[in-house]
Enzyme design. Structure first.
Site, mmCIF file in Angstrom:
data_model
loop_
_atom_site.group_PDB
_atom_site.id
_atom_site.type_symbol
_atom_site.label_atom_id
_atom_site.label_comp_id
_atom_site.label_asym_id
_atom_site.label_seq_id
_atom_site.Cartn_x
_atom_site.Cartn_y
_atom_site.Cartn_z
ATOM 1 N N GLY A 329 5.439 2.361 0.348
ATOM 2 C CA GLY A 329 6.414 2.846 0.935
ATOM 3 C C GLY A 329 6.666 3.756 -0.043
ATOM 4 N N GLY A 330 7.101 3.949 -1.149
ATOM 5 C CA GLY A 330 8.071 4.727 -2.063
ATOM 6 C C GLY A 330 6.964 5.937 -2.727
ATOM 7 N N LEU A 331 5.803 5.087 -3.265
ATOM 8 C CA LEU A 331 4.782 5.999 -3.267
ATOM 9 C C LEU A 331 4.691 6.704 -2.508
ATOM 10 C CD1 LEU A 331 2.415 3.286 -5.531
ATOM 11 C CD2 LEU A 331 3.833 5.501 -6.586
ATOM 12 N N TRP A 332 4.461 6.342 -1.558
ATOM 13 C CA TRP A 332 3.434 7.504 -0.091
ATOM 14 C C TRP A 332 4.404 8.901 -0.115
ATOM 15 C CZ3 TRP A 332 5.334 9.701 3.931
ATOM 16 C CH2 TRP A 332 4.361 10.172 4.771
ATOM 17 N N HIS A 333 6.011 8.483 -0.081
ATOM 18 C CA HIS A 333 6.778 9.599 -0.342
ATOM 19 C C HIS A 333 7.102 10.478 -1.597
ATOM 20 C CE1 HIS A 333 9.286 7.357 3.357
ATOM 21 N NE2 HIS A 333 9.675 8.556 3.009
#
Length: 333
Positions: A329-333
């Site tokens: 989720g962090g990488l996606w953002h």
């Protein structure tokens, strides 16, 4: 072309009028696909080939994993290959330059010159959203949640549907495909439902977020990224105010765009999911993530966290599953 541009309103008016003047369902869907192609190509026509490749591979993989002719091993390999292909698209265009530059900077701190220069890879608009939707389609078919779609144009419209193409929400294949088959009728209730969502989103984006940006950008905006801003030149009160303003900016910008997307989709008779539910009023971090970017949080839960075992495994593995999910989720953002 963004939702607050005059160009978009001209484009939307033309597509809306043509869509409802047509009586045949297939012609309407065809017009939406043409409009979505124009909308995406408006940003940069060179990336039409990229989204076309994502559409074609996803369509072929879904048809293969749904057939009974190959064995289970072949179907599983095809599913993994389809997912990896879609993820590689994000990896190359969104993360390759970031990780290469980070590695170069880390090596430079210990006196090693790796010999490569900073890479400027142009990021295709909406890539994170349409890739996740493509994965949703492949996995939903593999799970048996929906049948494979034999018509390539249907898969193309699902992945490239212009209202949510740029900034979501992420739409599930099992929800969108049945809506393409339903007969639709323009009514005052449908029109005003879309208008309410669009106007509220427009007020969020243009009225609140864009004005907050006037205060936030001089402190934390592009100048800081470029190294042109000295935070020491700002008072503590300005920095605190800028931080709080940024919290409002990111919410009203993202939530506003999502609401406008919901409204535009509604004008064509499609329902797409709510993406924000007053997250800053959440009493806990868990509740916050259930209310913030709901379509992404639920996507990560259903396609990453639960397949890894969720909380039905040991405590150590549960923590692992949470870490992997939050990392993605962090990488996606």
């Amino acid at each position: 072309m963004i939702f607050t541009d005059a160009t978009f309103f001209v484009f939307l008016t033309a597509i809306f009028a043509g869509y409802w003047l047509l009586q045949d369902k297939e012609e309407r869907l065809g017009l939406l696909l043409v409009g979505s192609t124009i909308f995406y190509g408006w940003w940069d026509w060179r990336f039409l080939g990229l989204i076309g490749a994502v559409i074609l591979v996803s369509w072929l993989v879904a048809r293969f994993v749904a057939t009974r002719r190959p064995g289970e091993v072949q179907r599983r390999c095809a599913l993994i290959a389809g997912i990896l292909f879609n993820l590689s698209v994000i990896a190359v265009f969104k993360y390759f330059g970031f990780f290469a530059d980070s590695a170069r900077a880390m090596l430079a701190t210990v006196g090693v010159d790796p010999g490569w220069t900073a890479m400027n890879i142009l990021l295709p608009v909406g890539i994170s959203f349409y890739v996740f939707q493509a994965i949703s389609y492949i996995v939903d078919v593999a799970r048996g949640d929906m049948p494979p779609e034999p018509r390539l144009r249907r898969v193309a419209l699902y992945i490239a549907f212009f209202p949510q193409l740029v900034a979501g929400p992420i739409v599930r294949a099992s929800s969108f495909f049945p809506q393409m088959e339903r007969e639709k009728k323009l009514s005052s209730a449908l029109f005003f439902a879309g208008l309410r969502a669009f106007l509220l989103g427009f007020a969020y984006k243009a009225g609140v977020a864009d004005n907050l940006a006037q205060f936030v950008d001089p402190i934390y905006g592009n100048a800081l990224v470029a190294g042109d801003t000295d935070l020491a030149a700002w008072s503590n009160l300005s920095l605190v105010g800028g931080t709080l303003a940024f919290a409002g900016l990111i919410y009203f910008d993202f939530a506003g765009y999502s609401l406008m997307a919901i409204g535009v989709a509604r004008w064509f008779g499609f329902y797409i999911p709510k993406n924000f539910d007053h997250p800053y009023s959440s009493p806990s971090i868990d509740d916050f993530w259930r209310r913030w970017h709901i379509s992404l949080s639920s996507w990560l839960r259903d396609y990453v966290y639960i397949p890894l075992g969720g909380n039905r495994v040991s405590k150590l593995k549960t923590y692992r599953n949470l870490m992997v999910t939050m990392l993605l989720g962090g990488l996606w953002h």
